[in-house]
Scaffold this motif. Structure first.
Motif, short mmCIF file in Angstrom:
data_model
loop_
_atom_site.label_atom_id
_atom_site.label_comp_id
_atom_site.label_asym_id
_atom_site.label_seq_id
_atom_site.Cartn_x
_atom_site.Cartn_y
_atom_site.Cartn_z
N LYS A 124 0.71 -1.23 -0.12
CA LYS A 124 0.12 0.12 0.04
C LYS A 124 0.88 1.22 0.06
O LYS A 124 0.48 2.24 -0.69
N THR A 125 1.77 1.15 0.72
CA THR A 125 2.98 2.27 0.87
C THR A 125 3.55 2.49 -0.69
O THR A 125 3.82 3.69 -1.18
N ARG A 126 4.13 1.57 -1.16
CA ARG A 126 4.16 1.50 -2.67
C ARG A 126 3.30 2.23 -3.43
O ARG A 126 3.89 3.24 -4.35
N GLY A 127 2.11 1.85 -3.35
CA GLY A 127 0.98 2.29 -4.12
C GLY A 127 0.97 3.83 -3.94
O GLY A 127 0.62 4.75 -4.80
N ALA A 128 1.13 4.17 -2.60
CA ALA A 128 0.98 5.74 -2.40
C ALA A 128 1.85 6.53 -2.83
O ALA A 128 1.74 7.54 -3.49
N LEU A 129 3.20 6.06 -2.95
CA LEU A 129 4.35 6.64 -3.52
C LEU A 129 4.19 6.96 -4.83
O LEU A 129 4.38 7.91 -5.28
N ALA A 130 3.79 5.75 -5.58
CA ALA A 130 3.76 5.68 -6.90
C ALA A 130 2.72 6.69 -7.43
O ALA A 130 2.52 7.43 -8.39
N ALA A 131 1.43 7.01 -6.43
CA ALA A 131 0.61 7.97 -6.92
C ALA A 131 0.90 9.27 -6.54
O ALA A 131 0.35 10.37 -7.17
N VAL A 132 1.65 9.70 -5.51
CA VAL A 132 2.14 10.97 -5.29
C VAL A 132 3.05 11.60 -5.94
O VAL A 132 3.37 12.67 -6.11
N ILE A 133 4.17 10.61 -6.34
CA ILE A 133 5.05 10.95 -7.57
C ILE A 133 4.53 12.03 -8.66
O ILE A 133 5.22 12.99 -8.83
N PRO A 134 3.53 11.52 -9.42
CA PRO A 134 3.03 12.48 -10.37
C PRO A 134 2.43 13.80 -9.93
O PRO A 134 2.60 14.55 -10.69
N ARG A 135 1.71 13.64 -8.77
CA ARG A 135 1.27 14.75 -8.14
C ARG A 135 2.46 15.89 -7.84
O ARG A 135 2.31 17.05 -8.09
N LEU A 136 3.59 15.22 -7.34
CA LEU A 136 4.75 15.96 -6.88
C LEU A 136 5.42 16.90 -8.25
O LEU A 136 5.67 17.88 -8.06
N VAL A 137 5.62 15.90 -9.16
CA VAL A 137 6.10 16.34 -10.35
C VAL A 137 5.41 17.52 -10.91
O VAL A 137 5.92 18.60 -11.45
N GLY A 138 4.04 17.46 -11.02
CA GLY A 138 2.89 18.42 -11.54
C GLY A 138 3.25 19.64 -10.58
O GLY A 138 3.43 20.92 -11.24
N LEU A 139 3.32 19.70 -9.41
CA LEU A 139 3.46 20.55 -8.49
C LEU A 139 4.79 21.43 -8.71
O LEU A 139 4.83 22.62 -8.94
N LEU A 140 6.09 20.63 -8.93
CA LEU A 140 7.19 21.39 -9.11
C LEU A 140 7.32 21.94 -10.39
O LEU A 140 7.96 22.95 -10.58
N ARG A 141 6.50 21.25 -11.54
CA ARG A 141 6.68 22.05 -12.88
C ARG A 141 5.41 23.16 -12.73
O ARG A 141 5.77 24.01 -13.83
N ASP A 142 4.66 23.36 -11.94
CA ASP A 142 3.63 24.51 -11.71
C ASP A 142 4.14 25.71 -11.10
O ASP A 142 3.43 26.68 -10.98
N VAL A 143 5.26 25.76 -10.37
CA VAL A 143 5.86 26.59 -9.50
C VAL A 143 6.03 28.03 -10.32
O VAL A 143 6.97 27.91 -11.30
N PRO A 144 5.25 29.02 -10.00
CA PRO A 144 5.47 30.08 -10.88
C PRO A 144 6.87 31.05 -10.18
O PRO A 144 7.33 31.83 -11.36
N ASP A 145 7.27 31.02 -9.03
CA ASP A 145 8.24 31.84 -8.73
C ASP A 145 9.28 30.98 -7.85
O ASP A 145 9.00 30.71 -6.59
N PRO A 146 10.30 30.25 -8.37
CA PRO A 146 11.13 29.38 -7.44
C PRO A 146 12.13 30.23 -6.40
O PRO A 146 12.41 29.77 -5.29
N ASP A 147 11.73 31.51 -6.44
CA ASP A 147 12.64 32.34 -5.44
C ASP A 147 11.57 32.92 -4.33
O ASP A 147 11.95 33.44 -3.19
N ALA A 148 10.46 32.41 -4.35
CA ALA A 148 9.09 32.70 -3.40
C ALA A 148 9.99 32.00 -2.05
O ALA A 148 10.36 30.81 -1.89
N ALA A 149 9.40 32.58 -0.91
CA ALA A 149 9.53 31.71 0.56
C ALA A 149 8.85 30.49 0.47
O ALA A 149 7.72 30.69 0.05
N SER A 150 9.31 29.75 1.17
CA SER A 150 8.59 28.22 1.31
C SER A 150 8.07 28.13 2.70
O SER A 150 8.20 28.95 3.39
#
Length: 286
Positions: free
Chosen positions: A15-41
């Motif tokens: 189940k943990t492997r399945g959850a990781l497999a599901a979150v990776i594309p979400r995370l990749v999409g998030l990283l690619r949608d960042v408008p300003d990498p210099d913004a505070a996190s």
């Protein structure tokens, strides 16, 4: 004292492997949608771009542990000597954000996508108790594959939130995902991160009940800690009952414990409920 429900280690690892497999594309999409990498996190002193670079380094590092195709010269990145846990992780975190430059730093999502797929491919079919040497946690530290997979899931979920908060983008951490992190990696990491100086002379037994998730017996005894899942019934000093996502975010200092309690997401009970806040005080964080 409540009902103890046994868990299936193999099924939960899958189940943990399945959850990781599901979150990776979400995370990749998030990283690619960042408008300003210099913004505070959501991480003090780190920008959104820094968190992305850290995630890329995390995925590279964990992939290198299980794949013969990924070689890392650990002597060049590990801190010198045998530092205490928090100092060691703090040093590694500082190093991680500088590992990638140029195009790789500008496209951390590509690294996460490639290394995440490689990690899942290399570990497919391996038993959850397969030993994995993890040098950044200590020179002789070996964890199980189940713990390592849970750690990758936790890094993805929590740092995804850090990026989303800084970038103003949506990000969710579901209760099932949080429960898997708490069951797979939390017992091991709590003991590794114990602040032994603060725990010296302390004797407290916590019954940690995650709603819909794992139940952990956390026993602190004069500078040591044991965390046992599905422990035999015993007397506890304090019972902490929490929603899984709330406890995950409190554990990683992303949500104050008072706020989780005020919202009804955590509550304390037992003979000495006032001891609930001591658990977080005894766990060191970078």
């Amino acid at each position: 004292m409540g009902t103890v429900t046994r868990f299936d280690a193999v099924a939960e690892h899958e189940k943990t492997r399945g959850a990781l497999a599901a979150v990776i594309p979400r995370l990749v999409g998030l990283l690619r949608d960042v408008p300003d990498p210099d913004a505070a996190s959501g991480v003090p002193v780190w920008t959104v771009g820094d968190v992305g670079a850290h995630l890329a380094a995390v995925y590279l590092a964990y992939c290198s542990l299980v794949s013969g195709d990924e070689a890392v010269e650990w002597d060049s990145v590990l801190p010198p000597g045998d530092l205490p846990f928090v100092e060691r992780i703090t040093a590694m975190n500082a190093t991680s954000i500088g590992l990638f430059g140029g195009d790789d730093r500008a496209r951390p999502g590509d690294v996460v996508a490639e290394r995440g797929e490689a990690f899942l491919r290399a570990t497919e079919g391996l038993a959850p108790d397969t030993p994995v040497a993890v040098p950044w946690y200590g020179q002789e530290t070996t964890l199980t594959l189940a713990v390592v997979t849970g750690l990758m899931l936790s890094e993805s979920l929590v740092h995804g939130l850090d990026i989303a908060r800084g970038a103003g983008l949506p990000w969710t951490i579901g209760p099932d995902e949080a429960s898997l992190v708490l069951g797979q990696s939390m017992p091991t990491m709590m003991t590794l991160a114990l602040d032994t100086a603060r725990a010296r002379g302390v004797s407290i037994a916590f019954d940690l009940v995650i709603k819909g998730g794992p139940r952990l017996a956390v026993v602190v005894d004069d500078g040591t800690m044991t965390v046992t899942r599905d422990a035999a019934p015993r007397a506890y000093d304090c019972r902490i009952t929490a929603a899984p996502t709330a406890f995950l975010l409190v554990s990683f200092r992303r949500t104050p414990v008072w706020k989780a309690m005020a919202r009804g997401r955590m509550r304390a009970g037992g003979r000495r409920p006032w001891l609930a806040t001591r658990l977080g005080e005894l766990i060191a964080t970078p």
